[in-house]
Design a protein around this motif. Sequence first.
Motif, PDB file in Angstrom:
ATOM      1  N   ILE A 199      -1.561  -4.022 -11.220  1.00  0.00           N
ATOM      2  CA  ILE A 199      -1.140  -2.880 -10.422  1.00  0.00           C
ATOM      3  C   ILE A 199      -2.224  -2.579  -9.398  1.00  0.00           C
ATOM      4  CG2 ILE A 199      -0.930  -0.379 -10.560  1.00  0.00           C
ATOM      5  CD1 ILE A 199       0.983  -0.661 -12.716  1.00  0.00           C
ATOM      6  N   LEU A 200      -1.775  -2.276  -8.205  1.00  0.00           N
ATOM      7  CA  LEU A 200      -2.686  -1.948  -7.113  1.00  0.00           C
ATOM      8  C   LEU A 200      -3.098  -0.485  -7.217  1.00  0.00           C
ATOM      9  CD1 LEU A 200      -3.970  -2.919  -4.439  1.00  0.00           C
ATOM     10  CD2 LEU A 200      -1.922  -2.111  -3.298  1.00  0.00           C
ATOM     11  N   ASP A 201      -4.396  -0.269  -7.270  1.00  0.00           N
ATOM     12  CA  ASP A 201      -4.922   1.098  -7.326  1.00  0.00           C
ATOM     13  C   ASP A 201      -5.302   1.507  -5.909  1.00  0.00           C
ATOM     14  OD1 ASP A 201      -5.815   3.488  -8.373  1.00  0.00           O
ATOM     15  OD2 ASP A 201      -7.838   2.713  -8.735  1.00  0.00           O
ATOM     16  N   PHE A 202      -4.650   2.534  -5.397  1.00  0.00           N
ATOM     17  CA  PHE A 202      -4.870   2.947  -4.015  1.00  0.00           C
ATOM     18  C   PHE A 202      -5.465   4.341  -3.988  1.00  0.00           C
ATOM     19  CE2 PHE A 202      -3.573   4.660   0.112  1.00  0.00           C
ATOM     20  CZ  PHE A 202      -4.034   3.648   0.936  1.00  0.00           C
ATOM     21  N   ASN A 203      -6.518   4.490  -3.215  1.00  0.00           N
ATOM     22  CA  ASN A 203      -7.177   5.776  -3.079  1.00  0.00           C
ATOM     23  C   ASN A 203      -6.620   6.470  -1.830  1.00  0.00           C
ATOM     24  OD1 ASN A 203      -8.895   7.925  -2.807  1.00  0.00           O
ATOM     25  ND2 ASN A 203     -10.727   6.750  -3.337  1.00  0.00           N
ATOM     26  N   TYR A 204      -5.828   7.507  -2.026  1.00  0.00           N
ATOM     27  CA  TYR A 204      -5.139   8.174  -0.921  1.00  0.00           C
ATOM     28  C   TYR A 204      -6.069   8.929   0.024  1.00  0.00           C
ATOM     29  CZ  TYR A 204      -0.708   6.921  -2.945  1.00  0.00           C
ATOM     30  OH  TYR A 204       0.357   6.205  -3.397  1.00  0.00           O
ATOM     31  N   HIS A 235      -8.419   7.747   1.575  1.00  0.00           N
ATOM     32  CA  HIS A 235      -8.754   6.832   2.665  1.00  0.00           C
ATOM     33  C   HIS A 235      -7.591   6.608   3.632  1.00  0.00           C
ATOM     34  CE1 HIS A 235     -12.585   5.994   0.903  1.00  0.00           C
ATOM     35  NE2 HIS A 235     -12.019   5.610  -0.237  1.00  0.00           N
ATOM     36  N   LEU A 236      -6.441   7.162   3.301  1.00  0.00           N
ATOM     37  CA  LEU A 236      -5.249   6.946   4.128  1.00  0.00           C
ATOM     38  C   LEU A 236      -5.440   7.449   5.552  1.00  0.00           C
ATOM     39  CD1 LEU A 236      -2.381   5.861   4.136  1.00  0.00           C
ATOM     40  CD2 LEU A 236      -1.598   8.114   3.404  1.00  0.00           C
ATOM     41  N   GLY A 237      -6.062   8.615   5.716  1.00  0.00           N
ATOM     42  CA  GLY A 237      -6.316   9.153   7.051  1.00  0.00           C
ATOM     43  C   GLY A 237      -7.205   8.242   7.874  1.00  0.00           C
ATOM     44  N   SER A 238      -8.233   7.677   7.240  1.00  0.00           N
ATOM     45  CA  SER A 238      -9.135   6.748   7.929  1.00  0.00           C
ATOM     46  C   SER A 238      -8.400   5.490   8.362  1.00  0.00           C
ATOM     47  CB  SER A 238     -10.303   6.368   7.018  1.00  0.00           C
ATOM     48  OG  SER A 238     -11.032   7.507   6.649  1.00  0.00           O
ATOM     49  N   ILE A 239      -7.568   4.984   7.482  1.00  0.00           N
ATOM     50  CA  ILE A 239      -6.797   3.773   7.788  1.00  0.00           C
ATOM     51  C   ILE A 239      -5.857   4.038   8.957  1.00  0.00           C
ATOM     52  CG2 ILE A 239      -5.024   2.201   6.911  1.00  0.00           C
ATOM     53  CD1 ILE A 239      -6.380   2.577   4.109  1.00  0.00           C
TER      54      ILE A 239
END
Length: 136
Positions: free
Chosen positions: A1-6, A8-12
Amino acid sequence: ILDFNYKHLGSILLVALPFMGAIANVMLANNISDLDDDLKKRRYTLPVSIGKNDALFLFNLIYLATGGTVLLAVIAKQLPLTGLLMVFVYGLVMRNARRFSEKPNKKTTFPLALMNLNLIGGGLILIIGTAILFKL
């Protein structure tokens, strides 16, 4: 499962917006170039709906906005200070946008939108790549 840190979404998104805007402008330039044909064939593209002048205004506004996001990304420290070199790239981008806006044509000026995509994408890739390579 991919663990995503939300968080960082704004930076991306901030770093991705110039690419997204350049891609959107390729599609918009294509539709602006085909405007007369689309009117005859009753194709309801964005330039048909808002008119040529407003479509050209939007085309230029998108480039200005994406240039602003690059500056914002540098200020927010999501791009290194070398990201300010994109000001020179955007000088070329806006020159190409002006040339397209003066005479939107599929054969002669549409390739300028493709060139702008390459300038923006290539410039950002070089800046991010050199930052990673030299740990800037």
